[in-house]
Design an enzyme around this catalytic site. Structure first.
Site, mmCIF file in Angstrom:
data_model
loop_
_atom_site.group_PDB
_atom_site.id
_atom_site.type_symbol
_atom_site.label_atom_id
_atom_site.label_comp_id
_atom_site.label_asym_id
_atom_site.label_seq_id
_atom_site.Cartn_x
_atom_site.Cartn_y
_atom_site.Cartn_z
ATOM 1 N N ASP A 204 26.177 50.736 40.889
ATOM 2 C CA ASP A 204 24.850 50.136 41.012
ATOM 3 C C ASP A 204 25.003 48.716 41.542
ATOM 4 O OD1 ASP A 204 25.782 48.547 38.963
ATOM 5 O OD2 ASP A 204 24.198 49.050 37.548
ATOM 6 N N ASP A 206 23.878 44.832 40.450
ATOM 7 C CA ASP A 206 23.328 44.066 39.328
ATOM 8 C C ASP A 206 22.907 42.677 39.800
ATOM 9 O OD1 ASP A 206 24.304 45.990 37.079
ATOM 10 O OD2 ASP A 206 26.106 45.598 38.249
ATOM 11 N N ASP A 258 20.051 47.047 38.897
ATOM 12 C CA ASP A 258 19.779 46.482 37.578
ATOM 13 C C ASP A 258 19.278 45.064 37.761
ATOM 14 O OD1 ASP A 258 19.976 47.919 35.287
ATOM 15 O OD2 ASP A 258 22.012 47.316 34.783
HETATM 16 P P1 DGT Z 1 29.966 49.305 38.565
HETATM 17 O O1 DGT Z 1 28.505 49.026 38.653
HETATM 18 O O2 DGT Z 1 30.251 50.689 38.086
HETATM 19 O O3 DGT Z 1 30.694 48.984 39.799
HETATM 20 O O4 DGT Z 1 30.617 48.349 37.461
HETATM 21 P P2 DGT Z 1 30.008 47.072 36.762
HETATM 22 O O5 DGT Z 1 31.139 46.294 36.221
HETATM 23 O O6 DGT Z 1 29.040 46.391 37.661
HETATM 24 O O7 DGT Z 1 29.292 47.672 35.512
HETATM 25 P P3 DGT Z 1 27.740 47.844 35.183
HETATM 26 O O8 DGT Z 1 26.925 47.837 36.422
HETATM 27 O O9 DGT Z 1 27.605 49.039 34.290
HETATM 28 O O10 DGT Z 1 27.366 46.595 34.301
HETATM 29 C C1 DGT Z 1 27.533 45.274 34.770
HETATM 30 C C2 DGT Z 1 27.980 44.414 33.665
HETATM 31 O O11 DGT Z 1 26.910 44.187 32.773
HETATM 32 C C3 DGT Z 1 29.051 45.071 32.833
HETATM 33 O O12 DGT Z 1 30.304 44.787 33.360
HETATM 34 C C4 DGT Z 1 28.795 44.562 31.451
HETATM 35 C C5 DGT Z 1 27.347 44.286 31.440
HETATM 36 N N1 DGT Z 1 26.503 45.310 30.792
HETATM 37 C C6 DGT Z 1 26.377 46.608 31.121
HETATM 38 N N2 DGT Z 1 25.463 47.215 30.352
HETATM 39 C C7 DGT Z 1 25.007 46.289 29.507
HETATM 40 C C8 DGT Z 1 24.033 46.296 28.458
HETATM 41 O O13 DGT Z 1 23.408 47.305 28.145
HETATM 42 N N3 DGT Z 1 23.818 45.095 27.815
HETATM 43 C C9 DGT Z 1 24.499 43.976 28.156
HETATM 44 N N4 DGT Z 1 24.234 42.843 27.499
HETATM 45 N N5 DGT Z 1 25.409 43.938 29.129
HETATM 46 C C10 DGT Z 1 25.670 45.080 29.791
HETATM 47 MG MG MG Z 2 27.295 47.350 38.396
#
Ligand code: DGT
Ligand code: MG
Length: 334
Positions: A204, A206, A258
């Site tokens: 996604d 963010d 997000d």
């Molecule tokens: P991706 O999108 O799969 O390449 O990987 P990320 O690292 O962007 O992970 P993502 O999009 O699920 O979430 C971005 C960051 O936001 C993650 O590393 C930790 C934080 N995060 C995720 N979900 C939640 C949540 O429900 N609450 C809070 N406070 N932080 C979250």
């Molecule tokens: Mg992400």
């Protein structure tokens, strides 16, 4: 004696938030094996086991060289018996039987397919699997009533399971930026999540939104959302976070986005909290609680000993409050 001289054991601090972990590291094969078992545990709703494998993988990612023998792992933190067996299997045989059989298992494959539907978590997927549903076709034939999120997730299944590229993330960033400044001039948009850590693809995109004047950000999210709806960019919206945007240049593709709005007084905490990785965030909170008697969230840092909130205007200040060396986003890839 020769053997002793050859084995230089590595040393790694206990918490992942004390380590610098870049995207590229020296132990991809081992870390991937452990990450797959972590993913399988998470998909099976066994978060404890998932975290254990994630921690083990994050230790290997932090090592300065490729691991070639079990002796090098002596004294390293977070490597439990199960992870060590997997590592030994890979070192001895080039692959782990457990990992390979997990990848091939019907259950793992079905969990991947079903949780690939936006709005379907591990519990729902497990229930469907227990009813013999392993594929999208079987799900559609089953007559199960899907909620709105899941229906939309099924409709855009292929798009939403296609990794988002950095170029797409930037294009969407421009749209979000336009939406945000149209409804609130002076508001600022920051790319967070994996892309801020330097990843070239993600599941996604963010974004964190704020305004330099405290309070001006109030009520911003619904305005941004209706601007996006009016311009025809928003396909589906679930609460304030988790929506999909459709790019007008390429009307075929839907992307998960997000959006998070933060008052500027909380911005540094939100930025740190939404940049990830997930394990890095978890380890920061564990460090804060166990080592510093503090509670860290995406909104604030509370010092239990002093009985007060600690302010911070930057991520650097938060690391300093926590007594941690500053780790830049590109090295938070635990
Ligand atoms: P991706 O999108 O799969 O390449 O990987 P990320 O690292 O962007 O992970 P993502 O999009 O699920 O979430 C971005 C960051 O936001 C993650 O590393 C930790 C934080 N995060 C995720 N979900 C939640 C949540 O429900 N609450 C809070 N406070 N932080 C979250
Ligand atoms: Mg992400």
């Amino acid at each position: 004696q020769i053997n002793e001289a050859e084995v230089v054991a590595f040393s790694v601090p206990s918490y992942a938030c004390q380590r610098r972990i870049a995207l590229d590291h020296h132990n991809t094969v081992l870390a991937d094996a452990l990450s797959l078992l972590a993913e399988n545990a998470e998909l099976s709703d066994e978060d404890g086991r998932g975290v254990a494998f994630r921690r083990a993988a994050a230790v290997l990612k932090a090592l300065p060289r490729q691991v070639t023998s079990m002796a090098q792992l002596k004294g390293l933190p977070c490597l439990g018996g199960h992870s060590l067996r997997v590592i030994k299997d890979v070192l001895d045989n080039g692959a782990s039987d457990e990992v390979e059989s997990t990848k091939r298992s019907e259950r793992y494959k079905a969990l991947k397919v079903l949780t690939g539907i936006f709005g379907v978590g591990a519990k729902t997927a497990a229930r469907w699997i227990s009813e013999g549903i392993h594929t999208l076709q079987q799900l559609q034939a089953s007559g199960h009533t899907l909620n709105r999120a899941q229906q939309a997730g099924l409709e855009h299944y292929d798009d939403l399971n296609q990794p988002v590229t950095k170029a797409e993330a930037d294009a969407i960033g421009e749209i979000v930026e336009k939406a945000v400044v149209s409804v609130l001039p002076g508001a600022q948009v920051t790319l967070t999540g994996g892309f801020r850590r330097g990843k070239l693809a993600g599941h996604d995109v963010d974004f964190l939104i704020t305004h330099p004047e405290e309070g001006r950000e109030e009520g911003l999210m619904p305005k941004v959302v209706s601007w996006l709806v009016k311009q025809g960019f928003l396909l589906y919206q679930k609460t304030t976070r988790n929506s999909y945007l459709e790019s007008k240049d390429d009307p075929q593709s839907a992307v998960r986005v997000d959006l998070v709005v933060s008052p500027v007084s909380q911005f540094a905490f939100a930025l740190l909290g939404w940049t990830g990785s997930k394990l890095f965030e978890r380890e920061l909170r564990r460090w804060a609680g166990y080592e510093k008697a503090m509670s860290l969230s995406s909104h604030a840092l509370y010092d239990n000993n002093q009985g007060r909130y600690l302010r911070a205007a930057s991520e650097e200040e938060i690391f300093a409050h926590l007594g941690l060396e500053y780790i830049p986003p590109s090295e938070r890839n635990a």
